[in-house]
Design a protein around this motif. Structure first.
Motif, PDB file in Angstrom:
ATOM      1  N   LEU A   1       0.845  -1.199   0.000  1.00 52.20           N
ATOM      2  CA  LEU A   1       0.000   0.000   0.000  1.00 52.20           C
ATOM      3  C   LEU A   1       0.877   1.246   0.000  1.00 52.20           C
ATOM      4  O   LEU A   1       2.010   1.220   0.479  1.00 52.20           O
ATOM      5  CB  LEU A   1      -0.877   0.024   1.253  1.00 52.20           C
ATOM      6  CG  LEU A   1      -2.000  -1.001   1.339  1.00 52.20           C
ATOM      7  CD1 LEU A   1      -2.784  -0.786   2.631  1.00 52.20           C
ATOM      8  CD2 LEU A   1      -2.942  -0.862   0.152  1.00 52.20           C
TER       9      LEU A   1
ATOM     10  N   LEU B   1      -0.355  -5.539   1.133  1.00 51.93           N
ATOM     11  CA  LEU B   1       0.674  -5.666   2.162  1.00 51.93           C
ATOM     12  C   LEU B   1       1.084  -4.294   2.674  1.00 51.93           C
ATOM     13  O   LEU B   1       0.979  -3.297   1.951  1.00 51.93           O
ATOM     14  CB  LEU B   1       1.918  -6.353   1.577  1.00 51.93           C
ATOM     15  CG  LEU B   1       1.762  -7.802   1.135  1.00 51.93           C
ATOM     16  CD1 LEU B   1       2.968  -8.224   0.335  1.00 51.93           C
ATOM     17  CD2 LEU B   1       1.585  -8.685   2.354  1.00 51.93           C
ATOM     18  N   PRO B   2       1.589  -4.235   3.895  1.00 52.97           N
ATOM     19  CA  PRO B   2       2.093  -2.959   4.395  1.00 52.97           C
ATOM     20  C   PRO B   2       3.371  -2.574   3.646  1.00 52.97           C
ATOM     21  O   PRO B   2       4.084  -3.460   3.179  1.00 52.97           O
ATOM     22  CB  PRO B   2       2.424  -3.245   5.864  1.00 52.97           C
ATOM     23  CG  PRO B   2       1.828  -4.571   6.173  1.00 52.97           C
ATOM     24  CD  PRO B   2       1.675  -5.309   4.899  1.00 52.97           C
ATOM     25  N   PRO B   3       3.661  -1.266   3.531  1.00 56.38           N
ATOM     26  CA  PRO B   3       4.889  -0.830   2.865  1.00 56.38           C
ATOM     27  C   PRO B   3       6.104  -1.471   3.525  1.00 56.38           C
ATOM     28  O   PRO B   3       6.142  -1.615   4.747  1.00 56.38           O
ATOM     29  CB  PRO B   3       4.908   0.682   3.079  1.00 56.38           C
ATOM     30  CG  PRO B   3       3.534   1.065   3.467  1.00 56.38           C
ATOM     31  CD  PRO B   3       2.891  -0.148   4.063  1.00 56.38           C
TER      32      PRO B   3
ATOM     33  N   SER C   1       7.156  -4.540   3.204  1.00 56.31           N
ATOM     34  CA  SER C   1       7.136  -5.970   3.517  1.00 56.31           C
ATOM     35  C   SER C   1       7.688  -6.835   2.391  1.00 56.31           C
ATOM     36  O   SER C   1       8.044  -7.978   2.625  1.00 56.31           O
ATOM     37  CB  SER C   1       5.744  -6.427   3.934  1.00 56.31           C
ATOM     38  OG  SER C   1       4.742  -5.762   3.243  1.00 56.31           O
TER      39      SER C   1
END
Ligand SMILES: [Zn+2]
Lengths: 430, 142
Positions: free
Chosen positions: A373, A409-411, A413
């Motif tokens: 993201l 996914l989170p930034p 990762s």
């Protein structure tokens, strides 16, 4: 702005005459010195005197990556090895690489083409040029370095990675231009964000040259917006000198291919017949000025098309459209041909999507696109995330005609590569 | 203001993520008063009601996680049958869609935590009806 205005704007008839003369020279030289081509010419009944027009290039044999590996290390040399001053290789994923030799003239000529390419975007000797490409066997670092030096820039041979040091160099030496992989540029933008650096205010950057990885217009725009700079697409491949084969001018409307140095053809990769101008096909290149190691009709595997209209800048050298993919990169998923660039285009057009992604193929024929993201991609609401997810699935399905799974996914990762980004992981059991 | 913020954390749906976030909060000295975790396929979202919002956000960011503040409403209802239904019906009559709703009872007081897109409108409707909305301070002191 021009580096070599006369050659860059040479009227087509004169340019083609020059190409023919150089093609004849090249064919004569390889027929005298390169056993590989001697055998091919004998089999095809080609005599150097038989090359009377540019169209005759089509009678010449193709050279493929397989040929370069088969003749490794120096089977395609047209001069004895002691005339060479530099060696580069093209990394092979398996087995032997392709080895490319440069004479002193070849080194200088490659720099000359880079100089034209940089100057046409407005680079001058006032620029501080931070070269963030890998030095060493890869051409991206050294070839660009020599070209930027030729223009008279202060060149910083930073190489890739170690973002903290890159930033320090940029700040301390007021870097104005960078040469960088598009995937690293996206990563580096995130790194600056994390450090609280606003490149518009805190850095002197004006331009970036991105290449060595096929990338999309959407990615260019992302990099331009993230840094507040102009980004120019550069095209090259080790087999043809590395960078400097084709570059964008200030209009950013296709890449001028230096036709006094290369003959280009676009062919249908299956039938090997030429396609009409403007139609998409595989780019074929013949070197016209290479001394140490001329290559005839090299099958680049790169898919592109010619822009037939002349460019506003006045250069007569023909333009190529952005490379849409390397045919080696093409994926076949459930019987459908897919280029990773198609996926990238969809992802990069969505502001909620961040800068790193990976395509995973597994099981029988399942595709999962994992995307990070962006900073604006998460507002705390699960519903917005699931909506984004289904929107991405739908857009990708419409573009690819295959329905992928999308994982958000989170930034940070997904892994970041030092060199070229690894965007596809194929774990299929078939 | 009669609204309150939850600290929402976006994580990969894999083992150890909850422990990682809660340890981060504990190390920072943040007390968690209430939590909800929603997993959807590959990702999860944890929402926390905490005593120190800013500190929580700062420490989660420093841990390299993705965090956002989420404004919600906490409404106190009678602790008796039909209380939730009456709030839901009230919002529905006013065409307010509930994104998420959870509730709990503490010290014999029933609290509903409401997420809605039209948050301001929901607040007005609930207050007009004479329902009490709790502030951040009141919530953590329950
Ligand atoms: Zn142009």
């Amino acid at each position: 702005m021009f580096w070599d205005q006369e050659l860059e704007t040479l009227p087509r008839p004169a340019l083609e005459k020059l190409q023919l003369k150089r093609l004849q020279d090249t064919v004569r030289r390889v027929s005298q010195n390169v056993p590989f081509y001697q055998q091919q010419f004998a089999a095809l009944g080609i005599k150097p005197d038989g090359i009377k027009s540019l169209d005759d290039v089509r009678r010449l044999p193709f050279t493929t990556g397989v040929d370069l590996r088969a003749t490794y290390p120096d089977g395609l040399l047209a001069m004895t090895r002691d005339h060479s001053v530099r060696l580069h290789t093209s990394s092979g994923t398996t087995g032997k690489p392709k080895a490319l030799f440069f004479s002193a003239k070849d080194v200088d000529n490659a720099a000359e083409l880079i100089a034209r390419s940089l100057v046409m975007t407005g680079i001058t000797r006032q620029d501080v040029f931070q070269n963030m490409m890998s030095y060493g066997l890869f051409t991206g670092g050294l070839v660009m370095h020599y070209g930027a030096e030729k223009v008279g820039c202060l060149v910083i041979p930073a190489g890739p990675g170690t973002s903290d040091r890159q930033l320090m160099l940029m700040q301390d030496f007021r870097t104005t231009a960078i040469h960088i992989l598009p995937s690293y540029a996206l990563y580096f933008a995130g790194f600056l964000e994390q450090k609280g650096i606003d490149p518009r205010k805190d850095l002197a950057l004006r331009k970036a040259f991105v290449g060595a990885e096929p990338h999309t217009e959407e990615t260019r725009k992302r990099i331009e917006e993230a840094f507040g700079i102009d980004v120019y697409n550069s095209y090259g491949l080790t087999e043809m000198n590395g960078p400097g084969v084709a570059f964008e001018c200030e209009h950013k409307a296709g890449l001028h291919l230096w036709e006094d140095n290369y003959i280009l053809e676009i062919i249908d990769p299956i039938t090997c017949e030429p396609v009409p101008d403007g139609q998409t096909g595989e780019l074929i290149l013949t070197t016209l000025k290479r001394e140490a190691m001329p290559i005839l009709r090299y099958r680049t595997r790169d898919i592109t098309s010619i822009i037939p209209e002349p460019c506003k800048c006045g250069r007569t050298h023909c333009r190529l459209n952005r490379i849409t993919g390397r045919s080696d990169d093409m994926l076949i998923v459930r019987g459908v041909n897919i280029f990773p660039q198609q996926i990238e285009r969809v992802l990069m057009s969505m502001p909620q999507v961040g800068r790193n992604y990976v395509i995973i193929l597994e099981g029988l024929d399942d595709m999962t696109v994992k995307v990070e993201l962006s900073a604006v991609g998460f507002d705390g609401q699960v519903e917005h995330l699931t909506a984004l997810q289904s929107q991405l699935v739908e857009k990708l399905r419409a573009e690819l005609l295959v329905k992928p799974k999308v994982d958000l996914l989170p930034p940070g990762s997904l892994p970041v590569a030092e060199g070229k980004a690894k965007r596809v992981v194929d774990k299929r059991s078939i | 203001m009669s609204s309150l913020n939850l600290v929402a954390v976006f994580v990969e749906n894999k083992p150890g993520q909850t422990a990682r976030v809660t340890k981060t909060l504990a190390d920072a000295g943040v007390n968690i008063d209430w939590v909800t975790i929603a997993n959807s396929g590959g990702f999860g979202v944890m929402k926390f009601l905490v005593d120190k919002c800013d500190l929580a956000v700062r420490s989660i960011k420093a841990e390299g996680l993705m965090v956002s503040l989420l404004e919600v409403l906490a409404v106190e209802v009678d602790n008796q049958p039909g209380a939730l239904q009456s709030v839901a019906a009230l919002l529905a009559r006013n065409s307010i869609n509930l994104d998420n709703c959870s509730g709990f009872v503490v010290n014999n007081r029933a609290i509903l935590v409401i997420e809605a897109h039209e948050l301001a409108q929901a607040r007005t409707v609930l207050q007009k009806e004479g329902l009490r909305l709790l502030t951040q301070g009141e919530m953590v002191k329950l």
